[in-house]
Design a protein around this motif. Structure first.
Motif, PDB file in Angstrom:
ATOM      1  N   ARG A  83      -5.560  17.685   0.837  1.00 27.16           N
ATOM      2  CA  ARG A  83      -5.961  16.289  -0.539  1.00 27.16           C
ATOM      3  C   ARG A  83      -5.026  16.990  -1.880  1.00 27.16           C
ATOM      4  NH1 ARG A  83      -9.884  12.211  -1.004  1.00 27.16           N
ATOM      5  NH2 ARG A  83     -10.605  12.947  -3.166  1.00 27.16           N
ATOM      6  N   VAL A  84      -4.549  17.391  -1.524  1.00 24.84           N
ATOM      7  CA  VAL A  84      -2.896  18.181  -2.527  1.00 24.84           C
ATOM      8  C   VAL A  84      -2.689  16.662  -2.775  1.00 24.84           C
ATOM      9  CG1 VAL A  84      -1.619  19.953  -2.860  1.00 24.84           C
ATOM     10  CG2 VAL A  84      -3.171  20.641  -1.416  1.00 24.84           C
ATOM     11  N   GLY A  85      -2.779  16.487  -4.502  1.00 25.23           N
ATOM     12  CA  GLY A  85      -1.826  15.562  -4.962  1.00 25.23           C
ATOM     13  C   GLY A  85      -2.546  14.018  -5.047  1.00 25.23           C
ATOM     14  N   ALA A  86      -3.921  14.717  -4.302  1.00 23.94           N
ATOM     15  CA  ALA A  86      -4.865  13.051  -3.600  1.00 23.94           C
ATOM     16  C   ALA A  86      -4.597  12.204  -5.049  1.00 23.94           C
ATOM     17  CB  ALA A  86      -5.723  13.438  -3.049  1.00 23.94           C
ATOM     18  N   GLU A  87      -4.426  10.485  -5.427  1.00 14.34           N
ATOM     19  CA  GLU A  87      -4.602  10.284  -5.663  1.00 14.34           C
ATOM     20  C   GLU A  87      -3.971  10.808  -7.709  1.00 14.34           C
ATOM     21  OE1 GLU A  87      -9.235   9.634  -6.643  1.00 14.34           O
ATOM     22  OE2 GLU A  87      -9.212   8.172  -5.159  1.00 14.34           O
ATOM     23  N   MET A  88      -2.645  11.212  -7.053  1.00 17.82           N
ATOM     24  CA  MET A  88      -1.907  11.554  -8.049  1.00 17.82           C
ATOM     25  C   MET A  88      -1.000  10.263  -8.956  1.00 17.82           C
ATOM     26  SD  MET A  88       0.822  14.438  -7.712  1.00 17.82           S
ATOM     27  CE  MET A  88       2.451  14.734  -9.241  1.00 17.82           C
ATOM     28  N   ASP A 101      -5.045  18.598   5.368  1.00 15.16           N
ATOM     29  CA  ASP A 101      -4.412  16.971   5.585  1.00 15.16           C
ATOM     30  C   ASP A 101      -4.800  16.701   3.945  1.00 15.16           C
ATOM     31  OD1 ASP A 101      -4.387  18.091   8.364  1.00 15.16           O
ATOM     32  OD2 ASP A 101      -6.741  17.967   8.541  1.00 15.16           O
ATOM     33  N   HIS A 102      -4.127  15.212   4.444  1.00 11.76           N
ATOM     34  CA  HIS A 102      -4.190  14.299   3.364  1.00 11.76           C
ATOM     35  C   HIS A 102      -3.746  14.741   1.854  1.00 11.76           C
ATOM     36  CE1 HIS A 102      -8.024  13.391   5.988  1.00 11.76           C
ATOM     37  NE2 HIS A 102      -7.766  12.344   5.761  1.00 11.76           N
ATOM     38  N   SER A 103      -2.388  15.427   2.378  1.00  6.68           N
ATOM     39  CA  SER A 103      -1.689  15.348   1.116  1.00  6.68           C
ATOM     40  C   SER A 103      -0.974  14.253   0.234  1.00  6.68           C
ATOM     41  CB  SER A 103      -0.460  16.217   1.545  1.00  6.68           C
ATOM     42  OG  SER A 103      -1.055  17.678   1.679  1.00  6.68           O
ATOM     43  N   GLY A 104      -1.301  13.280  -0.602  1.00  6.54           N
ATOM     44  CA  GLY A 104      -0.340  12.774  -1.547  1.00  6.54           C
ATOM     45  C   GLY A 104      -1.579  11.893  -1.432  1.00  6.54           C
ATOM     46  N   PHE A 105      -2.742  11.856  -0.983  1.00  8.59           N
ATOM     47  CA  PHE A 105      -3.555  10.322  -0.140  1.00  8.59           C
ATOM     48  C   PHE A 105      -3.706   9.300  -1.556  1.00  8.59           C
ATOM     49  CE2 PHE A 105      -8.116   8.982   0.075  1.00  8.59           C
ATOM     50  CZ  PHE A 105      -7.604   8.246   0.851  1.00  8.59           C
ATOM     51  N   ARG A 106      -3.140   8.316  -1.251  1.00 12.09           N
ATOM     52  CA  ARG A 106      -3.675   7.026  -2.508  1.00 12.09           C
ATOM     53  C   ARG A 106      -2.334   7.638  -3.631  1.00 12.09           C
ATOM     54  NH1 ARG A 106      -8.802   4.924  -1.321  1.00 12.09           N
ATOM     55  NH2 ARG A 106      -9.273   4.295   0.682  1.00 12.09           N
ATOM     56  N   MET A 107      -1.771   8.792  -3.742  1.00 10.10           N
ATOM     57  CA  MET A 107      -1.112   9.001  -4.359  1.00 10.10           C
ATOM     58  C   MET A 107      -0.399   7.952  -4.933  1.00 10.10           C
ATOM     59  SD  MET A 107       2.503  11.327  -3.744  1.00 10.10           S
ATOM     60  CE  MET A 107       2.806  11.183  -5.738  1.00 10.10           C
ATOM     61  N   THR A 122      -0.528  12.688   5.771  1.00 10.62           N
ATOM     62  CA  THR A 122       0.217  13.015   4.671  1.00 10.62           C
ATOM     63  C   THR A 122       0.868  11.961   4.016  1.00 10.62           C
ATOM     64  OG1 THR A 122       1.249  15.172   5.437  1.00 10.62           O
ATOM     65  CG2 THR A 122       2.411  13.598   3.774  1.00 10.62           C
ATOM     66  N   GLY A 123       0.706  11.454   2.540  1.00  4.64           N
ATOM     67  CA  GLY A 123       0.960  10.584   2.113  1.00  4.64           C
ATOM     68  C   GLY A 123       0.023   8.839   2.656  1.00  4.64           C
ATOM     69  N   CYS A 124      -0.716   9.533   3.295  1.00  4.31           N
ATOM     70  CA  CYS A 124      -1.683   8.318   4.245  1.00  4.31           C
ATOM     71  C   CYS A 124      -2.281   7.352   2.572  1.00  4.31           C
ATOM     72  CB  CYS A 124      -3.024   9.154   4.183  1.00  4.31           C
ATOM     73  SG  CYS A 124      -4.703   7.886   5.050  1.00  4.31           S
ATOM     74  N   GLU A 125      -2.223   5.744   3.179  1.00  6.33           N
ATOM     75  CA  GLU A 125      -2.233   4.640   1.767  1.00  6.33           C
ATOM     76  C   GLU A 125      -1.536   4.921   0.530  1.00  6.33           C
ATOM     77  OE1 GLU A 125      -6.126   4.096   1.830  1.00  6.33           O
ATOM     78  OE2 GLU A 125      -6.368   3.860   4.104  1.00  6.33           O
ATOM     79  N   MET A 126      -0.272   5.312   0.745  1.00  3.12           N
ATOM     80  CA  MET A 126       0.401   5.733  -0.816  1.00  3.12           C
ATOM     81  C   MET A 126       0.469   4.626  -1.512  1.00  3.12           C
ATOM     82  SD  MET A 126       3.339   8.349  -0.652  1.00  3.12           S
ATOM     83  CE  MET A 126       4.444   8.873  -2.344  1.00  3.12           C
ATOM     84  N   ARG A 127       0.667   4.430  -2.896  1.00  3.29           N
ATOM     85  CA  ARG A 127       0.600   3.628  -3.103  1.00  3.29           C
ATOM     86  C   ARG A 127       1.964   3.752  -4.380  1.00  3.29           C
ATOM     87  NH1 ARG A 127      -5.288   3.036  -5.293  1.00  3.29           N
ATOM     88  NH2 ARG A 127      -6.418   2.698  -2.845  1.00  3.29           N
ATOM     89  N   GLY A 128       2.594   4.775  -4.566  1.00  3.34           N
ATOM     90  CA  GLY A 128       3.676   4.549  -5.767  1.00  3.34           C
ATOM     91  C   GLY A 128       4.304   6.485  -5.552  1.00  3.34           C
ATOM     92  N   GLY A 129       4.680   6.665  -6.521  1.00  6.01           N
ATOM     93  CA  GLY A 129       5.436   7.856  -6.345  1.00  6.01           C
ATOM     94  C   GLY A 129       6.276   8.416  -5.441  1.00  6.01           C
ATOM     95  N   MET A 152       0.280   2.404   3.906  1.00  6.72           N
ATOM     96  CA  MET A 152       0.882   3.068   2.536  1.00  6.72           C
ATOM     97  C   MET A 152       1.972   1.405   2.135  1.00  6.72           C
ATOM     98  SD  MET A 152       4.778   5.101   2.439  1.00  6.72           S
ATOM     99  CE  MET A 152       5.257   5.446   0.675  1.00  6.72           C
ATOM    100  N   THR A 153       1.350   1.626   0.829  1.00 11.71           N
ATOM    101  CA  THR A 153       1.696   0.466   0.215  1.00 11.71           C
ATOM    102  C   THR A 153       2.757   0.047  -1.144  1.00 11.71           C
ATOM    103  OG1 THR A 153       0.192   0.212  -1.179  1.00 11.71           O
ATOM    104  CG2 THR A 153      -0.231  -0.827   0.498  1.00 11.71           C
ATOM    105  N   GLY A 154       3.466   1.556  -0.959  1.00 10.61           N
ATOM    106  CA  GLY A 154       4.570   1.412  -1.843  1.00 10.61           C
ATOM    107  C   GLY A 154       5.236   3.268  -1.922  1.00 10.61           C
ATOM    108  N   GLY A 155       6.044   3.507  -2.618  1.00 12.07           N
ATOM    109  CA  GLY A 155       5.952   4.787  -3.321  1.00 12.07           C
ATOM    110  C   GLY A 155       7.727   5.288  -1.860  1.00 12.07           C
ATOM    111  N   THR A 156       8.141   6.552  -1.523  1.00 12.17           N
ATOM    112  CA  THR A 156       8.569   7.038  -1.316  1.00 12.17           C
ATOM    113  C   THR A 156       8.391   8.637  -0.168  1.00 12.17           C
ATOM    114  OG1 THR A 156      10.983   6.137  -2.376  1.00 12.17           O
ATOM    115  CG2 THR A 156      11.613   7.897  -0.812  1.00 12.17           C
ATOM    116  N   LEU A 157       8.423   8.460   0.536  1.00 11.92           N
ATOM    117  CA  LEU A 157       7.435   9.440   1.536  1.00 11.92           C
ATOM    118  C   LEU A 157       8.653  10.155   2.487  1.00 11.92           C
ATOM    119  CD1 LEU A 157       6.026  11.303   2.724  1.00 11.92           C
ATOM    120  CD2 LEU A 157       5.446   9.819   4.732  1.00 11.92           C
TER     121      LEU A 157
END
Length: 280
Positions: A83-88, A101-107, A122-129, A152-157
């Motif tokens: 969860r590095v960067g989770a909800e960032m 695991d879960h890096s960028g989760f919901r960021m 990685t980027g699971c359920e990412m919203r932006g960023g 994922m609902t937004g952002g760039t991975l």
């Protein structure tokens, strides 16, 4: 120029640790002593950040972050750190190594850069960023947690290496680019958004695809029976997309507006309004 907080790995702990509390904006307002006392969940136990990292402060900010951006650097490979960067929601976070695991989760904002590999989700359920993985990623990148309806609902991975299975599963919005290969069920159950794969695809790609775009740099070795060829008059869309991709990784950045890709639509077993574009 903003102050950069650096967490330098001491000795790997031998168990998995949740890093969700280590976010650039939060740590920028804290003293070194306060950061060292941050409690991090570790399964049924917990530990303090100071047990795992040497906490350093400096006045230099990575050039990619930009002046005035709260910056956090994790110096060392941390495959045990989930969860590095989770909800960032802002700032700049760089990992000089691999993550769990879960890096960028919901960021939802900011920039997360991983110089090595990333684990599953990685980027699971990412919203932006913006999330960049210089190596490979595991399964369910840009996907959804089990039981959830949206990935994922937004952002760039951007994944420079290979991606595992279920890339972009249930993705609804955003941009995902893979410089290498992707595993089985890439862009499966895609609702909307754009997924690009430069290398080979595994089995069952675009399975249950309702809308959205799957970009391919080469024609796959096998073709789904529920996609048909056709489609004209998308040259304006293509020119806009190519312009957007110009700042991204190769080969996507090398595509030109005057060379239209082959277009196929499907999955006809569901809505049939998705598309596969082959530009190679």
């Amino acid at each position: 120029m903003s102050t950069t907080t650096t967490l330098r790995v001491k000795t790997p702990p031998g168990f998995r640790v949740d890093a969700a509390a280590l976010r650039p904006l939060a740590l920028a307002a804290m003293s070194i002593a306060d950061i060292e006392r941050i409690v991090l969940p570790a399964g049924n136990d917990r530990c303090m950040a100071g047990d795992l990292f040497d906490v350093l402060r400096g006045d230099t900010t990575p050039a990619q972050a930009g002046d005035g951006t709260p910056t956090l650097v994790i110096d060392g490979s941390v495959q045990w750190l989930d969860r590095v960067g989770a909800e960032m929601d802002g700032g700049y976070l760089a990992v000089h190594g691999s993550t769990g695991d879960h890096s960028g989760f919901r960021m939802s904002g900011g920039v997360l850069r991983i110089d090595g590999d990333a684990g599953h989700f990685t980027g699971c359920e990412m919203r932006g960023g913006r999330l960049t993985v210089r190596g490979n990623s595991g399964d369910f990148a840009a996907g959804a947690l089990a039981g959830d309806m949206e990935g994922m609902t937004g952002g760039t991975l951007t994944i420079h290496g290979n991606a595992g299975a279920r890339l972009g599963d249930r993705m609804r919005r955003g941009l995902v680019l893979v410089g290498g290969d992707a595993g089985d069920f890439a862009a499966s159950r895609l609702v909307a958004g754009t997924v690009g794969v430069a290398g080979q695809l595994g089995a069952h790609y675009a399975y249950g695809m309702r809308r959205g775009t799957l970009l391919l740099a080469r024609r796959p070795a096998h073709w789904p029976a529920t996609f048909v060829g056709g489609g004209h008059g998308f040259d304006v869309f293509w020119s806009l997309l190519v312009r957007h991709l110009a700042a991204e990784i190769a080969p996507f950045s090398q595509w030109r507006a005057n060379r239209l890709p082959a277009r196929y639509t499907g999955d006809l077993a569901v809505d049939g309004r998705g598309e596969i574009l082959i530009a190679g």
